[in-house]
Design a protein around this motif. Structure first.
Motif, PDB file in Angstrom:
ATOM      1  N   GLU A  45     -11.378   6.604   5.777  1.00 54.79           N
ATOM      2  CA  GLU A  45     -10.040   6.670   5.196  1.00 54.79           C
ATOM      3  C   GLU A  45      -9.829   5.306   4.580  1.00 54.79           C
ATOM      4  O   GLU A  45      -9.752   4.224   5.223  1.00 54.79           O
ATOM      5  CB  GLU A  45      -9.170   6.840   6.353  1.00 54.79           C
ATOM      6  CG  GLU A  45      -9.091   8.358   6.849  1.00 54.79           C
ATOM      7  CD  GLU A  45      -8.025   8.532   7.895  1.00 54.79           C
ATOM      8  OE1 GLU A  45      -7.331   7.462   8.354  1.00 54.79           O
ATOM      9  OE2 GLU A  45      -7.853   9.949   8.258  1.00 54.79           O
ATOM     10  N   VAL A  46      -9.142   5.268   3.607  1.00 55.30           N
ATOM     11  CA  VAL A  46      -8.758   3.925   2.771  1.00 55.30           C
ATOM     12  C   VAL A  46      -7.345   4.059   2.496  1.00 55.30           C
ATOM     13  O   VAL A  46      -6.743   5.176   1.963  1.00 55.30           O
ATOM     14  CB  VAL A  46      -9.676   3.859   1.469  1.00 55.30           C
ATOM     15  CG1 VAL A  46      -8.920   2.328   0.697  1.00 55.30           C
ATOM     16  CG2 VAL A  46     -10.959   3.625   1.624  1.00 55.30           C
ATOM     17  N   MET A  47      -6.588   3.128   2.937  1.00 55.39           N
ATOM     18  CA  MET A  47      -5.006   3.314   2.914  1.00 55.39           C
ATOM     19  C   MET A  47      -4.536   2.147   2.008  1.00 55.39           C
ATOM     20  O   MET A  47      -5.006   1.009   2.152  1.00 55.39           O
ATOM     21  CB  MET A  47      -4.274   3.063   4.320  1.00 55.39           C
ATOM     22  CG  MET A  47      -4.607   4.404   5.169  1.00 55.39           C
ATOM     23  SD  MET A  47      -3.520   4.400   6.402  1.00 55.39           S
ATOM     24  CE  MET A  47      -4.169   5.636   7.445  1.00 55.39           C
ATOM     25  N   VAL A  48      -3.629   2.412   1.079  1.00 56.49           N
ATOM     26  CA  VAL A  48      -3.234   1.449  -0.030  1.00 56.49           C
ATOM     27  C   VAL A  48      -1.888   1.647   0.253  1.00 56.49           C
ATOM     28  O   VAL A  48      -1.181   2.640   0.108  1.00 56.49           O
ATOM     29  CB  VAL A  48      -3.524   1.846  -1.292  1.00 56.49           C
ATOM     30  CG1 VAL A  48      -3.187   0.759  -2.383  1.00 56.49           C
ATOM     31  CG2 VAL A  48      -5.347   1.623  -1.426  1.00 56.49           C
ATOM     32  N   HIS A  49      -1.075   0.391   0.246  1.00 55.29           N
ATOM     33  CA  HIS A  49       0.180   0.343   0.292  1.00 55.29           C
ATOM     34  C   HIS A  49       0.810   0.121  -1.029  1.00 55.29           C
ATOM     35  O   HIS A  49       0.402  -1.119  -1.641  1.00 55.29           O
ATOM     36  CB  HIS A  49       0.936  -0.365   1.171  1.00 55.29           C
ATOM     37  CG  HIS A  49       2.255  -0.579   1.374  1.00 55.29           C
ATOM     38  ND1 HIS A  49       3.236   0.399   2.059  1.00 55.29           N
ATOM     39  CD2 HIS A  49       3.182  -1.382   0.794  1.00 55.29           C
ATOM     40  CE1 HIS A  49       4.468   0.188   1.964  1.00 55.29           C
ATOM     41  NE2 HIS A  49       4.615  -0.876   1.008  1.00 55.29           N
ATOM     42  N   CYS A  50       1.615   1.031  -1.744  1.00 55.72           N
ATOM     43  CA  CYS A  50       2.149   0.595  -3.036  1.00 55.72           C
ATOM     44  C   CYS A  50       3.520   1.235  -3.231  1.00 55.72           C
ATOM     45  O   CYS A  50       3.931   2.190  -2.614  1.00 55.72           O
ATOM     46  CB  CYS A  50       1.244   0.924  -4.091  1.00 55.72           C
ATOM     47  SG  CYS A  50       1.281   2.792  -4.275  1.00 55.72           S
ATOM     48  N   ALA A  87      -1.176  11.008  -1.840  1.00 58.54           N
ATOM     49  CA  ALA A  87      -0.043  10.278  -1.891  1.00 58.54           C
ATOM     50  C   ALA A  87       1.114  10.623  -0.521  1.00 58.54           C
ATOM     51  O   ALA A  87       1.443  11.868  -0.711  1.00 58.54           O
ATOM     52  CB  ALA A  87       0.789  10.042  -3.080  1.00 58.54           C
ATOM     53  N   VAL A  88       1.353   9.855   0.288  1.00 59.50           N
ATOM     54  CA  VAL A  88       2.251   9.995   1.354  1.00 59.50           C
ATOM     55  C   VAL A  88       3.392   9.055   1.424  1.00 59.50           C
ATOM     56  O   VAL A  88       3.232   7.797   1.072  1.00 59.50           O
ATOM     57  CB  VAL A  88       1.543  10.368   2.596  1.00 59.50           C
ATOM     58  CG1 VAL A  88       0.815  11.631   2.440  1.00 59.50           C
ATOM     59  CG2 VAL A  88       0.811   9.097   3.169  1.00 59.50           C
ATOM     60  N   THR A  89       4.563   9.385   2.018  1.00 62.88           N
ATOM     61  CA  THR A  89       5.479   8.296   2.279  1.00 62.88           C
ATOM     62  C   THR A  89       5.390   7.779   3.689  1.00 62.88           C
ATOM     63  O   THR A  89       5.981   6.708   3.980  1.00 62.88           O
ATOM     64  CB  THR A  89       7.012   8.912   2.355  1.00 62.88           C
ATOM     65  OG1 THR A  89       7.048   9.887   3.168  1.00 62.88           O
ATOM     66  CG2 THR A  89       7.145   9.358   0.853  1.00 62.88           C
ATOM     67  N   SER A  90       4.758   8.067   4.484  1.00 65.43           N
ATOM     68  CA  SER A  90       4.273   7.548   5.630  1.00 65.43           C
ATOM     69  C   SER A  90       2.870   7.611   6.056  1.00 65.43           C
ATOM     70  O   SER A  90       2.165   8.483   5.940  1.00 65.43           O
ATOM     71  CB  SER A  90       4.980   8.221   6.972  1.00 65.43           C
ATOM     72  OG  SER A  90       4.600   7.866   8.328  1.00 65.43           O
ATOM     73  N   TYR A  91       2.080   6.657   6.557  1.00 61.89           N
ATOM     74  CA  TYR A  91       0.901   6.635   7.268  1.00 61.89           C
ATOM     75  C   TYR A  91       0.648   7.819   8.219  1.00 61.89           C
ATOM     76  O   TYR A  91      -0.686   8.246   8.357  1.00 61.89           O
ATOM     77  CB  TYR A  91       0.527   5.247   7.785  1.00 61.89           C
ATOM     78  CG  TYR A  91       0.578   4.062   6.987  1.00 61.89           C
ATOM     79  CD1 TYR A  91      -0.081   4.120   5.717  1.00 61.89           C
ATOM     80  CD2 TYR A  91       1.017   2.781   7.633  1.00 61.89           C
ATOM     81  CE1 TYR A  91       0.226   3.033   5.074  1.00 61.89           C
ATOM     82  CE2 TYR A  91       0.938   1.728   6.570  1.00 61.89           C
ATOM     83  CZ  TYR A  91       0.703   1.794   5.155  1.00 61.89           C
ATOM     84  OH  TYR A  91       0.662   0.601   4.493  1.00 61.89           O
ATOM     85  N   ALA A  92       1.581   8.212   8.909  1.00 63.95           N
ATOM     86  CA  ALA A  92       1.413   9.279   9.980  1.00 63.95           C
ATOM     87  C   ALA A  92       1.152  10.620   9.273  1.00 63.95           C
ATOM     88  O   ALA A  92       0.737  11.363   9.674  1.00 63.95           O
ATOM     89  CB  ALA A  92       2.558   9.417  10.764  1.00 63.95           C
ATOM     90  N   ASP A  93       1.416  10.766   7.913  1.00 64.28           N
ATOM     91  CA  ASP A  93       1.380  11.951   7.167  1.00 64.28           C
ATOM     92  C   ASP A  93       0.189  12.108   6.549  1.00 64.28           C
ATOM     93  O   ASP A  93      -0.275  13.075   5.855  1.00 64.28           O
ATOM     94  CB  ASP A  93       2.555  12.141   6.010  1.00 64.28           C
ATOM     95  CG  ASP A  93       3.838  12.267   6.955  1.00 64.28           C
ATOM     96  OD1 ASP A  93       3.874  12.686   7.962  1.00 64.28           O
ATOM     97  OD2 ASP A  93       5.042  11.964   6.097  1.00 64.28           O
ATOM     98  N   ALA A  94      -0.757  11.234   6.497  1.00 63.95           N
ATOM     99  CA  ALA A  94      -1.895  10.790   5.649  1.00 63.95           C
ATOM    100  C   ALA A  94      -3.006  11.800   6.376  1.00 63.95           C
ATOM    101  O   ALA A  94      -3.248  11.385   7.759  1.00 63.95           O
ATOM    102  CB  ALA A  94      -2.609   9.595   5.384  1.00 63.95           C
ATOM    103  N   LYS A  95      -3.772  12.778   5.968  1.00 67.53           N
ATOM    104  CA  LYS A  95      -4.590  13.555   6.495  1.00 67.53           C
ATOM    105  C   LYS A  95      -5.917  13.737   5.593  1.00 67.53           C
ATOM    106  O   LYS A  95      -5.893  13.586   4.565  1.00 67.53           O
ATOM    107  CB  LYS A  95      -4.075  14.950   6.672  1.00 67.53           C
ATOM    108  CG  LYS A  95      -2.907  14.922   7.651  1.00 67.53           C
ATOM    109  CD  LYS A  95      -2.358  16.200   8.174  1.00 67.53           C
ATOM    110  CE  LYS A  95      -1.170  15.994   9.016  1.00 67.53           C
ATOM    111  NZ  LYS A  95      -0.332  17.071   9.143  1.00 67.53           N
TER     112      LYS A  95
END
Length: 95
Positions: A45-50, A87-95
């Protein structure tokens, strides 16, 4: 001997996956538009904040970085390395 072979194969696969991930992140850092930031990487998983308005551009950058990492490590190959982006609004929603 069989166990050593299995561990050796696993090491090669995991090592190559790690190199690919590092290449992807290095390329991605150069492609991200301001103020997007690479904030987290774990396993696959790669998470990017934007900002929301950059989400499409960032998702395209992730796909481009994955393709470039594949080319850098493996050259021209018919093997695909799929990378799903969401694209999600919260990291908890990323799957």
């Amino acid at each position: 001997a069989r166990d050593r072979g299995r561990f050796t194969r696993n090491f090669v696969v995991q090592g190559t996956a790690a190199e690919w991930a590092l290449s992807l992140m290095a390329v991605l850092r150069g492609l991200l538009p301001e103020p997007a930031r690479l904030v987290f990487f774990q396993h696959d998983e790669v998470m990017v904040h934007c900002p929301l308005e950059q989400a499409e551009e960032v998702m395209a950058a992730v796909s481009s970085a994955a393709a470039e990492a594949s080319r850098l490590l493996f050259g021209r190959t018919p093997v695909r390395f799929p990378m799903e982006t969401v694209a999600v609004t919260s990291y908890a929603d990323a799957k």
